[in-house]
Design an enzyme around this catalytic site. Structure first.
Site, PDB file in Angstrom:
ATOM      1  N   CYS A  67       0.924  -1.309   0.058  1.00  0.00           N
ATOM      2  CA  CYS A  67      -0.097   0.010   0.006  1.00  0.00           C
ATOM      3  C   CYS A  67       0.890   1.240   0.004  1.00  0.00           C
ATOM      4  O   CYS A  67       1.447   1.477   0.913  1.00  0.00           O
ATOM      5  CB  CYS A  67      -0.957   0.065   1.253  1.00  0.00           C
ATOM      6  SG  CYS A  67      -1.911   1.428   1.757  1.00  0.00           S
ATOM      7  N   CYS A  95       0.133   3.794   2.912  1.00  0.00           N
ATOM      8  CA  CYS A  95       0.493   3.258   3.730  1.00  0.00           C
ATOM      9  C   CYS A  95       2.068   3.666   4.137  1.00  0.00           C
ATOM     10  O   CYS A  95       2.497   3.826   5.292  1.00  0.00           O
ATOM     11  CB  CYS A  95       0.269   1.711   4.234  1.00  0.00           C
ATOM     12  SG  CYS A  95      -1.304   1.125   4.053  1.00  0.00           S
TER      13      CYS A  95
END
Length: 108
Positions: free
Chosen positions: A33, A36
């Site tokens: 991600c 993230c």
């Protein structure tokens, strides 16, 4: 306590029980991600920024699918704010201003 990476539901239950009176900030993330990865350094600094008034936990949704399912996590990052066993707020996405706002609101 440094940011702690959770690897099992038992570990999560123990840490939440031990820190029940503190604000617990859980970062649900995935290695793949992009958002993230972008906020990860900021998440890592939260405990220090808030003088250890909070407990920060990280949970990889791919490694702990059972925990992600239990909390109905569908987007990454998702950051939960828990105190005394109750989810107080959820922030979806790489929204660090919202993370700080919730810590200031609930991290007494």
């Amino acid at each position: 306590m440094p940011v702690y990476t959770i690897t099992s539901a038992t570990e999560l239950q123990t840490l939440c029980k031990d820190a029940s009176l503190q604000l617990i900030v859980i970062d649900f993330y995935a290695e793949w991600c992009g958002p993230c990865k972008r906020i990860s350094p900021d998440i890592a600094k939260l405990e220090e920024q808030y003088n250890n008034r909070i407990v920060v936990l990280k949970i990889d949704v791919d490694e702990c699918e059972d925990i992600a399912a239990e909390f109905s996590i569908q987007s990454m990052p998702t950051i939960l704010f828990i105190k005394e066993g109750r989810i107080l707020e959820t922030v979806i996405g790489a929204n660090m201003p919202a993370v700080h706002k919730n810590i200031q609101l609930y991290g007494n």
